[in-house]
Design an enzyme around this catalytic site. Structure first.
Site, PDB file in Angstrom:
ATOM      1  N   CYS A   1       5.918  57.076   5.508  1.00 29.53           N
ATOM      2  CA  CYS A   1       6.122  56.094   4.446  1.00 29.53           C
ATOM      3  C   CYS A   1       5.789  54.693   4.949  1.00 29.53           C
ATOM      4  O   CYS A   1       5.827  54.412   6.141  1.00 29.53           O
ATOM      5  CB  CYS A   1       7.563  56.142   3.940  1.00 29.53           C
ATOM      6  SG  CYS A   1       7.926  57.601   2.937  1.00 29.53           S
TER       7      CYS A   1
ATOM      8  N   HIS B   1       8.372  51.438   0.337  1.00 33.95           N
ATOM      9  CA  HIS B   1       9.780  51.172   0.019  1.00 33.95           C
ATOM     10  C   HIS B   1      10.352  50.103   0.925  1.00 33.95           C
ATOM     11  O   HIS B   1       9.707  49.632   1.869  1.00 33.95           O
ATOM     12  CB  HIS B   1      10.600  52.462   0.122  1.00 33.95           C
ATOM     13  CG  HIS B   1      10.632  53.064   1.497  1.00 33.95           C
ATOM     14  ND1 HIS B   1      11.429  52.587   2.507  1.00 33.95           N
ATOM     15  CD2 HIS B   1       9.967  54.131   2.024  1.00 33.95           C
ATOM     16  CE1 HIS B   1      11.260  53.317   3.597  1.00 33.95           C
ATOM     17  NE2 HIS B   1      10.373  54.253   3.345  1.00 33.95           N
TER      18      HIS B   1
END
Length: 270
Positions: free
Chosen positions: A200, A184
């Site tokens: 992440c 992301h």
């Protein structure tokens, strides 16, 4: 008219004039408090509008400028973390994403010995991982629902944050398998190249938007261990990469029931 009659009516006329003047002055005095009332008193009486500053703006619903933000992020990155085309020998098929965790770089395989290199931020100590995943979903300006494990570690976190420039997931997100991990964007480009997240993989908003336009649902993602040998990639002369034509930006959503999204920029949240 006789002199006697005129002398009798003069006092009466003077009395009537004095009465009229008295009534006029009294009426003007009764109106003075309204004319001299303060703005606060006027608002209390309901005939003055409240200033615009009395109503807070909802920054979470502002239209973000991802191009400007991304460009600013790119300028602060060192050369090795800037998006560029590199020579890369790999057996992975074109279209595969490879994440070199230990070197904080991500490669999008082009084929014929070439790849696009992006700088990334990865999991901090104890939160790195490795394996093979598949992109199962893509989202523009995604909402954020912190997973239960993260809330258990940081109970002060909101249970929902609307997509937008203050959202930790940034401009785009690509969800990996059925896990809680994502590739992301980020609203803090200074964390690129560092071990900072809860697992992440993050890119600048400009870079994640570029990658988002190249991959699709079903794309293979290979995450190398932190201690694995770094991929031997070398820049190609004149290998700067043109951005993919941006896709139409999804409308920035706002939280339900009129709640405002909180701007959290703490790097370890995601």
């Amino acid at each position: 008219m006789s002199q006697q009659t005129e002398q009798t009516e003069r006092p009466a006329r003077r009395q009537r004039a004095m009465t009229v003047n008295t009534l006029f002055v009294t009426g003007m005095l009764s109106l003075t408090p309204l004319a001299l009332s303060s703005p606060a008193s006027a608002q209390a009486l309901g005939y003055a509008s409240a200033p615009l500053s009395a109503f807070p703006s909802d920054d979470a619903a502002a239209t973000p400028d991802d191009s400007a933000e991304g460009a600013a992020g790119a300028r602060v990155l060192p050369e090795r973390l800037r998006r560029t085309t590199v020579a890369l020998n790999t057996d992975e098929a074109p279209g595969t994403v490879i994440i070199d965790t230990g070197n904080t770089t991500l490669y999008y395989v082009l084929g014929q010995g070439r790849a696009i290199r992006y700088g990334v931020g990865v999991g901090r100590e104890g939160f790195t991982w490795s394996g093979v995943q598949t992109i199962t979903n893509k989202a523009e300006w995604p909402d954020w629902h912190p997973p239960a494990q993260m809330i258990a570690r940081q109970p002060y976190l909101p249970r929902f944050m609307a997509g937008g420039p203050g959202n930790p997931l940034g401009a785009r997100a690509m969800y990996l398998g059925s896990s809680d991990y994502r590739i992301h964007g980020t609203n803090d480009p200074t964390t690129i190249g560092k071990f900072v997240s809860s697992g992440c993989i993050r890119l600048t908003n400009e870079d994640v938007t570029d990658l988002f336009g190249r991959v699709s649902v079903g794309t293979k993602v290979v995450v190398l261990p932190k201690n694995a040998a770094h991929l031997a990639a070398r820049p190609i002369a004149g290998g700067e990469v043109a951005s993919v034509t941006p896709q139409p930006r999804a409308e920035v959503t706002t939280p339900p029931s009129g709640r405002r999204a909180v701007n959290l920029s703490m790097s370890s949240l995601y």
